[in-house]
Motif scaffolding. Sequence first.
Motif, short mmCIF file in Angstrom:
data_model
loop_
_atom_site.label_atom_id
_atom_site.label_comp_id
_atom_site.label_asym_id
_atom_site.label_seq_id
_atom_site.Cartn_x
_atom_site.Cartn_y
_atom_site.Cartn_z
N HIS A 1 10.20 81.85 -27.39
CA HIS A 1 9.27 82.63 -28.01
C HIS A 1 9.94 82.89 -29.40
N ASP B 1 10.25 83.15 -19.66
CA ASP B 1 9.51 82.07 -19.15
C ASP B 1 9.88 81.43 -17.79
N ASP C 1 8.44 84.00 -15.30
CA ASP C 1 7.03 84.24 -15.09
C ASP C 1 6.62 82.78 -14.80
N ASP D 1 2.69 81.48 -14.90
CA ASP D 1 1.92 80.59 -15.80
C ASP D 1 1.18 79.42 -15.09
N ARG E 1 -1.15 78.04 -17.88
CA ARG E 1 -1.08 78.47 -19.25
C ARG E 1 -0.49 76.89 -20.05
N ASP F 1 0.00 76.77 -23.15
CA ASP F 1 0.85 76.82 -24.31
C ASP F 1 2.46 77.00 -23.60
N LYS F 2 2.40 77.04 -22.48
CA LYS F 2 3.76 77.29 -21.80
C LYS F 2 4.56 75.90 -21.52
N PRO G 1 -3.55 88.95 -26.72
CA PRO G 1 -4.06 87.56 -26.15
C PRO G 1 -4.02 87.25 -24.80
N ASP G 2 -3.05 87.58 -23.89
CA ASP G 2 -2.99 87.38 -22.78
C ASP G 2 -3.35 88.36 -21.71
N ASP H 1 -5.19 86.53 -18.62
CA ASP H 1 -4.26 85.79 -17.76
C ASP H 1 -3.23 86.81 -17.16
N ASP H 2 -2.81 87.76 -17.81
CA ASP H 2 -1.64 88.48 -16.96
C ASP H 2 -2.47 89.27 -15.88
N HIS I 1 -2.49 96.49 -19.85
CA HIS I 1 -3.45 96.06 -19.03
C HIS I 1 -4.24 97.37 -18.39
#
Length: 282
Positions: free
Chosen positions: A21, A66, A69, A73, A78, A80-81, A187-188, A191-192, A202
């Motif tokens: 990150h 990461d 998670d 992901d 995801r 982007d991961k 943004p997530d 997905d979360d 959330h």
Amino acid sequence: MPPAAAPTTARRAAALVRAAHAPPAFAVTAFAGAYAAGAAGADAARAVLVAAAVLAGQLSVGWSNDWIDAHRDLAVGRADKPVVTGAVTVALLRRSALIALVACAALSLALGPAAALLHLALVGAAWAYNARLKSTVWSWLPYAVAFGGLPSVATLGVPGGTALAPWWVAAGGALLGVGAHLANVLPDLEDDAATGVRGLPHRLGRRRTALGAAAVLLVAVVVVVLGPPGAPGAVQLAGLGVATALAVSAAAVAQARPASRWPFGAAMAVAAVAVVLLVVSG
């Protein structure tokens, strides 16, 4: 279809930077070093040491995020991961996070026992967020603790340092952390939620989270501008004006178009204003 080629060393290194990150990690590191050199009065070598300790802690937090998670992901794809694309493995993330944590401990101890104890407690709070608290109503708390306490790592880390950062710096930092948490999750959110993460944002929903992020970050700027003794200077007043305009626009867009990315961008811009004012006014 033939199997994908193994990632090269250069690709793996770049993926590790992404998995850490990097933008927020380097921003927090730069703030810590700048605050140490400016407000805390550290010489160049000590400011670099503060920044190095903070960077190691940030790397450990990013990689552990990461790593922990990875299953979530992968479940939602995801792209982007790096762990999802195969550029890094879960084992590499775990190993990197633990090595960075050891480096963080060693560098923090070089700052002295008080600074080390505080910094390691803040890093521990961030790890607690990754491991459990991100999925609870207390998801905001590690951010408040970590951002509020970070300036005092700098003030305690100078030779002979015994003072904590001024109350308004700690309060502004804590508010900045909470606002950054709310904005960063925007943004997530979907997905979360799909993988069972139920932190405070959330539970609030997209519109209220966007409004809350803008409001909390604006209050952070107000605290940083009005907290120091004496009348605010031209730079502080200009920063407050810019932050107010950004927060109002974020709130308006969040009400009219909840799916827009502008509230996230505006909230991040307000956070940047708050960071600059903390360094300038600290």
